[in-house]
Scaffold this motif. Structure first.
Motif, PDB file in Angstrom:
ATOM      1  N   THR A  23       0.839  -1.194   0.000  1.00 35.14           N
ATOM      2  CA  THR A  23       0.000   0.000   0.000  1.00 35.14           C
ATOM      3  C   THR A  23       0.885   1.258   0.000  1.00 35.14           C
ATOM      4  N   LYS A  55      -8.485  -0.496   2.809  1.00 30.77           N
ATOM      5  CA  LYS A  55      -7.656   0.494   3.507  1.00 30.77           C
ATOM      6  C   LYS A  55      -8.062   1.893   3.080  1.00 30.77           C
ATOM      7  N   LEU A  88      -3.130  -9.560  -8.105  1.00 34.51           N
ATOM      8  CA  LEU A  88      -1.693  -9.287  -8.129  1.00 34.51           C
ATOM      9  C   LEU A  88      -0.914 -10.272  -9.008  1.00 34.51           C
ATOM     10  N   ARG A 105       8.323  -9.238   8.800  1.00 37.08           N
ATOM     11  CA  ARG A 105       8.878  -8.530   9.957  1.00 37.08           C
ATOM     12  C   ARG A 105       8.893  -9.397  11.210  1.00 37.08           C
ATOM     13  N   THR A 134      12.752  -8.682   6.977  1.00 38.11           N
ATOM     14  CA  THR A 134      12.937  -7.230   7.051  1.00 38.11           C
ATOM     15  C   THR A 134      14.190  -6.928   7.875  1.00 38.11           C
ATOM     16  N   SER A 143       3.750   1.495   8.218  1.00 41.53           N
ATOM     17  CA  SER A 143       3.268   2.806   7.770  1.00 41.53           C
ATOM     18  C   SER A 143       2.289   3.381   8.799  1.00 41.53           C
ATOM     19  N   SER A 144       1.441   2.530   9.382  1.00 39.01           N
ATOM     20  CA  SER A 144       0.434   3.027  10.340  1.00 39.01           C
ATOM     21  C   SER A 144       1.078   3.639  11.584  1.00 39.01           C
TER      22      SER A 144
HETATM   23  N1  COA Z   1       9.141  -2.706   6.607  1.00 36.12           N
HETATM   24  C1  COA Z   1       8.281  -1.954   7.275  1.00 36.12           C
HETATM   25  N2  COA Z   1       6.951  -2.116   7.188  1.00 36.12           N
HETATM   26  C2  COA Z   1       6.489  -3.075   6.387  1.00 36.12           C
HETATM   27  C3  COA Z   1       7.344  -3.912   5.673  1.00 36.12           C
HETATM   28  C4  COA Z   1       8.726  -3.690   5.799  1.00 36.12           C
HETATM   29  N3  COA Z   1       9.615  -4.435   5.158  1.00 36.12           N
HETATM   30  N4  COA Z   1       6.602  -4.786   4.979  1.00 36.12           N
HETATM   31  C5  COA Z   1       5.330  -4.518   5.254  1.00 36.12           C
HETATM   32  N5  COA Z   1       5.258  -3.489   6.111  1.00 36.12           N
HETATM   33  C6  COA Z   1       4.040  -2.915   6.670  1.00 36.12           C
HETATM   34  C7  COA Z   1       3.430  -1.863   5.805  1.00 36.12           C
HETATM   35  O1  COA Z   1       3.927  -0.584   6.130  1.00 36.12           O
HETATM   36  C8  COA Z   1       1.972  -2.010   6.111  1.00 36.12           C
HETATM   37  O2  COA Z   1       1.689  -1.283   7.273  1.00 36.12           O
HETATM   38  P1  COA Z   1       0.245  -0.645   7.523  1.00 36.12           P
HETATM   39  O3  COA Z   1      -0.738  -1.782   7.497  1.00 36.12           O
HETATM   40  O4  COA Z   1       0.473  -0.023   8.823  1.00 36.12           O
HETATM   41  O5  COA Z   1       0.039   0.335   6.407  1.00 36.12           O
HETATM   42  C9  COA Z   1       1.786  -3.474   6.491  1.00 36.12           C
HETATM   43  O6  COA Z   1       3.065  -3.949   6.793  1.00 36.12           O
HETATM   44  C10 COA Z   1       1.134  -4.266   5.414  1.00 36.12           C
HETATM   45  O7  COA Z   1       2.019  -4.301   4.318  1.00 36.12           O
HETATM   46  P2  COA Z   1       1.698  -3.958   2.828  1.00 36.12           P
HETATM   47  O8  COA Z   1       2.917  -4.350   2.087  1.00 36.12           O
HETATM   48  O9  COA Z   1       1.248  -2.570   2.641  1.00 36.12           O
HETATM   49  O10 COA Z   1       0.620  -4.993   2.492  1.00 36.12           O
HETATM   50  P3  COA Z   1      -0.903  -4.849   2.361  1.00 36.12           P
HETATM   51  O11 COA Z   1      -1.452  -5.820   3.344  1.00 36.12           O
HETATM   52  O12 COA Z   1      -1.409  -3.479   2.405  1.00 36.12           O
HETATM   53  O13 COA Z   1      -1.072  -5.339   0.867  1.00 36.12           O
HETATM   54  C11 COA Z   1      -1.044  -6.886  -0.973  1.00 36.12           C
HETATM   55  C12 COA Z   1      -0.872  -6.656   0.518  1.00 36.12           C
HETATM   56  C13 COA Z   1      -0.972  -5.629  -1.782  1.00 36.12           C
HETATM   57  C14 COA Z   1       0.097  -7.767  -1.393  1.00 36.12           C
HETATM   58  C15 COA Z   1      -2.373  -7.618  -1.161  1.00 36.12           C
HETATM   59  O14 COA Z   1      -3.417  -6.858  -0.629  1.00 36.12           O
HETATM   60  C16 COA Z   1      -2.676  -7.899  -2.607  1.00 36.12           C
HETATM   61  O15 COA Z   1      -2.081  -8.768  -3.187  1.00 36.12           O
HETATM   62  N6  COA Z   1      -3.618  -7.156  -3.209  1.00 36.12           N
HETATM   63  C17 COA Z   1      -4.026  -7.313  -4.608  1.00 36.12           C
HETATM   64  C18 COA Z   1      -5.286  -8.166  -4.763  1.00 36.12           C
HETATM   65  C19 COA Z   1      -4.890  -9.590  -4.687  1.00 36.12           C
HETATM   66  O16 COA Z   1      -4.333 -10.152  -5.596  1.00 36.12           O
HETATM   67  N7  COA Z   1      -5.174 -10.187  -3.522  1.00 36.12           N
HETATM   68  C20 COA Z   1      -4.798 -11.520  -3.233  1.00 36.12           C
HETATM   69  C21 COA Z   1      -5.858 -12.433  -3.706  1.00 36.12           C
HETATM   70  S1  COA Z   1      -5.477 -14.021  -3.201  1.00 36.12           S
END
Ligand code: COA
Length: 175
Positions: A23, A55, A88, A105, A134, A143-144
């Motif tokens: 995100t 989100k 995705l 993480r 990580t 991020s949150s």
């Molecule tokens: N360092 C610091 N923070 C990290 C991190 C890292 N290396 N990796 C992840 N995070 C944090 C992010 O900041 C985020 O924090 P937040 O929730 O406070 O904003 C949290 O971990 C979640 O990570 P993020 O990478 O943003 O994942 P997400 O859960 O928002 O998105 C997708 C995950 C995009 C991979 C998923 O929703 C997706 O694949 N979407 C497309 C639709 C799809 O195909 N879905 C699957 C169907 S089976």
């Protein structure tokens, strides 16, 4: 007894591409750490901002895109920034990516990531999921938590790039 298992042989592509989805609201040093390490493993990293309906992002898609772009030198050819809506794995396949990269993480990330990776593999076998631990320094950030600290005037310097720090300050001064 004959086995029905046929090992998958990946097509030979000249460039190895990986998709790094998230995100990115906003991009943090933890994300940047993953991107830089992914460049040691793949020729090209496509950082893809996923449009996640569950989100409510603080930053618009355009703002997030720009913040990610501003995190790298303009002439960095091995990093692309894009957006993805829909599945995705379909997107990754269309991009010619061999894999999707995710950062882990803590143990708490594992359940969801495992589920996501298995579902993605079920939909599209030709795209693998690769996990990187990580970096230790970023293990506790998200991020949150950064947005929450910034909203209350906390110093998030060093946890996000400087230009992101400025954008957070701007955002919370307005509200
Ligand atoms: N360092 C610091 N923070 C990290 C991190 C890292 N290396 N990796 C992840 N995070 C944090 C992010 O900041 C985020 O924090 P937040 O929730 O406070 O904003 C949290 O971990 C979640 O990570 P993020 O990478 O943003 O994942 P997400 O859960 O928002 O998105 C997708 C995950 C995009 C991979 C998923 O929703 C997706 O694949 N979407 C497309 C639709 C799809 O195909 N879905 C699957 C169907 S089976």
């Amino acid at each position: 007894m004959t086995s029905t298992y046929e090992p998958f042989v990946a097509p030979d592509t000249s460039e190895s591409i990986v998709v790094y989805p998230g995100t990115f609201d906003p991009i943090t040093m933890g994300h940047l750490d993953i991107i830089h390490r992914a460049l040691n493993l793949f020729d090209k990293v496509i950082v893809s901002i996923a449009v996640n309906v569950s989100k409510k992002p603080l930053f618009s898609l355009e703002e997030r895109l720009q913040m990610i772009k501003d995190s790298f030198p303009a002439d960095e050819k091995r990093i692309e920034v894009d957006t993805v809506s829909g599945l995705l794995v379909d997107y990754a396949y269309t991009c010619g990516a061999k894999a999707i990269i995710r950062g882990l993480r803590a143990v708490s990330d594992f359940d969801y990531e495992f589920q996501l990776a298995l579902m993605n593999r079920r939909i599209e076998r030709e795209v693998e999921t690769v996990f990187l631990m990580t970096g230790f320094r970023w293990i506790y950030i998200s991020s949150s938590i950064i947005k929450e600290a910034a909203m209350h005037g906390g110093d998030v310097g060093g946890l996000v790039p400087d230009h992101v720090c400025d954008k957070l300050r701007e955002k919370f001064m307005k509200t």
